[in-house]
Design a protein around this motif. Structure first.
Motif, PDB file in Angstrom:
ATOM      1  N   UNK A   1      47.045  15.105  11.140  1.00 53.51           N
ATOM      2  CA  UNK A   1      46.012  14.510  10.296  1.00 53.51           C
ATOM      3  C   UNK A   1      46.406  13.106   9.827  1.00 53.51           C
ATOM      4  N   UNK A   2      47.706  12.820   9.856  1.00 49.78           N
ATOM      5  CA  UNK A   2      48.166  11.473   9.463  1.00 49.78           C
ATOM      6  C   UNK A   2      47.742  10.421  10.486  1.00 49.78           C
ATOM      7  N   UNK A   3      47.272  10.863  11.661  1.00 57.65           N
ATOM      8  CA  UNK A   3      46.778   9.914  12.672  1.00 57.65           C
ATOM      9  C   UNK A   3      45.349   9.463  12.398  1.00 57.65           C
ATOM     10  N   UNK A   4      44.695  10.068  11.418  1.00 59.57           N
ATOM     11  CA  UNK A   4      43.326   9.633  11.113  1.00 59.57           C
ATOM     12  C   UNK A   4      43.355   8.178  10.652  1.00 59.57           C
ATOM     13  N   UNK A   5      42.510   7.343  11.238  1.00 60.06           N
ATOM     14  CA  UNK A   5      42.556   5.915  10.907  1.00 60.06           C
ATOM     15  C   UNK A   5      41.881   5.607   9.570  1.00 60.06           C
ATOM     16  N   UNK A   6      42.492   6.046   8.486  1.00 66.45           N
ATOM     17  CA  UNK A   6      42.036   5.746   7.129  1.00 66.45           C
ATOM     18  C   UNK A   6      43.269   5.444   6.292  1.00 66.45           C
TER      19      UNK A   6
ATOM     20  N   UNK B   1      39.329  12.842  15.283  1.00 69.81           N
ATOM     21  CA  UNK B   1      40.113  11.626  15.051  1.00 69.81           C
ATOM     22  C   UNK B   1      39.469  10.421  15.739  1.00 69.81           C
ATOM     23  N   UNK B   2      39.070  10.663  16.977  1.00 66.30           N
ATOM     24  CA  UNK B   2      38.420   9.597  17.752  1.00 66.30           C
ATOM     25  C   UNK B   2      37.136   9.141  17.043  1.00 66.30           C
ATOM     26  N   UNK B   3      36.388  10.113  16.522  1.00 62.95           N
ATOM     27  CA  UNK B   3      35.137   9.790  15.818  1.00 62.95           C
ATOM     28  C   UNK B   3      35.429   8.960  14.574  1.00 62.95           C
ATOM     29  N   UNK B   4      36.510   9.306  13.864  1.00 58.67           N
ATOM     30  CA  UNK B   4      36.867   8.547  12.661  1.00 58.67           C
ATOM     31  C   UNK B   4      37.262   7.113  13.033  1.00 58.67           C
ATOM     32  N   UNK B   5      37.864   6.973  14.208  1.00 60.04           N
ATOM     33  CA  UNK B   5      38.228   5.644  14.691  1.00 60.04           C
ATOM     34  C   UNK B   5      36.973   4.790  14.898  1.00 60.04           C
TER      35      UNK B   5
ATOM     36  N   UNK C   1      36.245   1.496  12.478  1.00 55.90           N
ATOM     37  CA  UNK C   1      36.622   0.359  13.317  1.00 55.90           C
ATOM     38  C   UNK C   1      36.247  -0.975  12.663  1.00 55.90           C
ATOM     39  N   UNK C   2      37.230  -1.839  12.450  1.00 57.46           N
ATOM     40  CA  UNK C   2      36.983  -3.192  11.956  1.00 57.46           C
ATOM     41  C   UNK C   2      36.657  -3.297  10.473  1.00 57.46           C
ATOM     42  N   UNK C   3      36.676  -2.191   9.747  1.00 57.09           N
ATOM     43  CA  UNK C   3      36.378  -2.278   8.309  1.00 57.09           C
ATOM     44  C   UNK C   3      37.560  -2.903   7.573  1.00 57.09           C
ATOM     45  N   UNK C   4      37.261  -3.701   6.537  1.00 55.14           N
ATOM     46  CA  UNK C   4      38.360  -4.206   5.723  1.00 55.14           C
ATOM     47  C   UNK C   4      38.414  -3.468   4.387  1.00 55.14           C
ATOM     48  N   UNK C   5      37.386  -2.680   4.072  1.00 54.79           N
ATOM     49  CA  UNK C   5      37.396  -1.886   2.840  1.00 54.79           C
ATOM     50  C   UNK C   5      38.545  -0.872   2.902  1.00 54.79           C
ATOM     51  N   UNK C   6      38.927  -0.389   1.724  1.00 53.95           N
ATOM     52  CA  UNK C   6      39.946   0.671   1.629  1.00 53.95           C
ATOM     53  C   UNK C   6      39.257   1.979   2.010  1.00 53.95           C
ATOM     54  N   UNK C   7      39.730   2.624   3.086  1.00 57.22           N
ATOM     55  CA  UNK C   7      39.038   3.805   3.605  1.00 57.22           C
ATOM     56  C   UNK C   7      39.754   5.094   3.185  1.00 57.22           C
TER      57      UNK C   7
END
Lengths: 328, 326
Positions: free
Chosen positions: A224-229, A194-198, A202-208
């Motif tokens: 898994x809902x905590x994944x920053x996407x 999760x941390x790696x995905x962060x 980080x700072x992307x404005x695209x839809x991830x």
């Protein structure tokens, strides 16, 4: 995304390579053709897949990965710090090239950006930027250099982040980061992944988007809902939508990439089947959460199978849209 | 000290050499060769695996498990009561197995490993040890659709595998390795595990080496060494806590230790000095003549060149250790 229809249709990344390209890749390995010749054929095959996606009427395109072999080795080959070790068996007679981390990892130069630009120049539809996630690259490599897996994963995350930023600058509105290995050590390592995905997003404005497949998804849910996407793309069809039960117990709070097509069976699903899958999923998701896609990359199918499956998928999504409109 | 292999060996050589096993497996799937022709290729590749271990100078070898598709189906397909289902991840590796499903009473039909063992022994100048997946691990990684309780399932599998061990007894192997990695992940099942071990080992005369890997035996080791086995194998790479376990639970003088210190899952080759230091450390708990030095697990996680290098390193360490103690 505002310009997309309800239930946007897309795919997970890879398409089957045409026979002429498979042959050219073999010849290239034996040094019988020049890299320029291989490149020309990769571009030709990419054009063909963009054209097929137009004809099928998909909403969000991919470049089809005609120039990639294995999803991890492709990135390892293009980065500093890796050597190719050799083939390792995963099951049956399936082998994959497992890279070795022998030094500090990092990008030499943009990896996928030129192919993204090429594919995007061929169509008015959005093309997804496609990346393999840091946890999966680390997990599917031997680590001879970093003292801990954590250091390797986070260093890779920084490299993949740079790539994502470059894709965004090149115009990518969608960026997908595949993490099929994310549940390898669900207790010990999920937080690291999760941390790696962060770091990556980080700072992307695209839809991830992240794509996770097989393995024990319930073990990492709802964490898994905590994944920053924005979207998590999952394989539902190959287990006959059993995951819906898991999401019924705890609400799915992101967009879902709904796998409605089994990527590993030869059988072409019917439109009815796809429609049924979408209907069932609407017991759990809001309609606007749902993107429709196959379970996984389609590279192991034949071209005809892939096209047949996608035709059913697109038509199934269209009928689902119609049904919903007639209700409203 | 003895050097020993603990299981699988890569079936194909490194590129660009042709992967004969792989090509043959593809041809078999397409129906282009017969099962007998495939068996011939398996024989040849088994000889390669034996040759690599013998050249490396190991004291005790395996047949490389070339004929095993995976450690579950190799047994489940030949026992009564199982069907074979879809792919599952094998522990925390990137290796998959087809999951056996118990659909009816599990029983032993015929010898599973005996022919393979005879073949390897006939072609090896060094002693060979057969490997058998333990009843707890085989059941834990399967689905049970037949027995009312998991315990009933485990004990039925244990009784079936007991017959396999007895069939091996008739061959008088120098040791039989029984693999039970799953118990490390389900330590609460220790009472059931003990029952399963009693059932599987009942009346078995061959010396049994009970191997665990991919974790530590904290809270278990004391019980494992009380079982009627000759050796207990521990993985000190994936289970670094095994050092504390030795400290806390001790190791009896009448058991051998399967000392897994060469990482079977990483190409990084341990230095001789590094392994000597580990031997020095372990000698505080076990006298070195009771140590079976080996990789942490089977070596099929590695490309063949890296696997061979690990085996060669075992012998180098042994030579160096002998010089040190001289």
């Amino acid at each position: 995304m505002s310009d997309l229809p309800l239930f946007p249709t897309t795919t997970v990344g890879s398409f089957p390579k045409p026979p002429y390209l498979l042959e050219a890749r073999r010849k290239r390995l034996r040094g019988q053709i020049e890299p320029e010749e291989l490149r020309r054929l990769e571009e030709q095959a990419t054009r063909e897949w963009i054209q097929r996606q137009e004809e099928l009427g998909l909403d969000v395109f991919v470049d089809g990965e005609m120039y990639r072999g294995d999803m991890v080795a492709y990135f390892a080959d293009e980065m500093d710090g890796f050597a190719i070790a050799g083939l390792v068996r995963s099951y049956g007679n399936r082998y994959y090239p497992k890279p070795v981390v022998t030094g500090p990892v990092g990008r030499k130069r943009p990896i996928t950006v030129e192919w993204f630009r090429f594919a995007q120049s061929l169509t008015g539809k959005p093309v997804k930027g496609m990346l393999t996630g840091p946890y999966t690259i680390a997990e599917w490599s031997f680590n001879e250099y970093y003292p801990t897996r954590r250091e390797l994963v986070l260093e890779l995350a920084r490299a993949i982040h740079e790539e994502a930023v470059d894709l965004e600058r090149a115009g990518a509105r969608f960026i997908q980061i595949d993490e099929p290995a994310i549940h390898t050590r669900p207790d010990e390592d999920f937080e690291l992944a999760r941390e790696a995905m962060e770091v990556v997003t980080d700072g992307l404005s695209a839809y991830t988007i992240t794509h996770v497949c097989y393995g024990d998804v319930p073990r990492i849910y709802p964490r898994m809902l905590d994944l920053p996407v924005r979207q998590i793309d999952l394989a539902l069809k190959n287990e006959d939508f059993a995951l819906l039960e898991v999401f019924r117990r705890h609400r799915f709070t992101k967009d879902i990439g709904l796998g409605v097509i089994d990527a590993h069976s030869h059988r072409v699903e019917t439109v009815e089947e796809v429609l049924d899958g979408i209907r069932r999923s609407l017991e759990v998701f809001e309609p606007r959460q749902v993107y429709v896609s196959p379970d996984c990359g389609l590279k192991t199918r034949t071209i005809d199978e892939a096209v047949g499956k996608l035709a059913s998928m697109v038509e199934g999504a269209r009928r689902a849209r119609e049904e919903l409109r007639s209700v409203v | 000290m003895r050097t020993t292999h603990v299981g699988s060996y890569p079936k194909i050589p490194d590129l660009p050499a042709p992967g004969r096993w792989r090509t043959a497996a593809e041809k078999l799937q397409r129906g282009e060769i017969t099962r007998e022709q495939f068996r011939q290729v398996e024989d040849e590749v088994t000889l390669e695996a034996i040759a690599d271990q013998v050249e490396a100078g190991l004291d005790l070898i395996t047949d490389g498990q070339i004929r095993w598709e995976d450690p579950q189906t190799y047994f489940a397909r030949r026992l009564s009561g199982f069907t074979i289902d879809g792919l599952q991840r094998w522990f925390d590796t990137n290796v998959y197995y087809r999951q056996p499903v118990a659909e009816g009473p599990v029983s032993w039909r015929e010898p599973i490993t005996v022919e393979d063992y005879r073949f390897a022994r006939r072609h090896s100048p060094r002693p060979v040890k057969p490997v058998v997946t333990g009843p707890y691990t085989l059941s834990r990684l399967s689905q049970n659709r037949h027995y009312a309780r998991f315990a009933d399932f485990v004990l039925a599998v244990a009784r079936a595998l007991n017959q396999e061990l007895r069939a091996l007894d008739a061959e008088s192997p120098p040791a039989v390795q029984l693999d039970e990695p799953a118990i490390l992940h389900y330590k609460d099942d220790l009472p059931l595990f003990r029952e399963a071990m009693a059932a599987v080992l009942e009346g078995v005369r061959s010396p049994v080496a009970l191997y665990t890997y991919f974790g530590d035996a904290r809270g278990l080791l004391g019980a494992l060494v009380e079982l009627p086995v000759q050796a207990v194998g521990l993985d000190f790479v994936a289970g670094p806590r095994n050092w504390e376990v030795l400290e806390a639970e001790g190791f009896p003088p009448d058991r051998r230790l399967g000392f897994g210190v060469l990482d079977a899952r990483n190409t990084r080759l341990e230095t001789v000095e590094e392994v000597l230091r580990a031997l020095d450390r372990v000698s505080r708990f076990v006298s070195l003549d009771r140590v079976d030095l080996g990789p942490t697990a089977g070596l099929e996680f590695l490309p063949r060149r890296a696997a061979k290098a690990k085996l060669v390193r075992l012998s180098e360490v042994k030579r160096a250790a002998v010089e040190v103690t001289r």
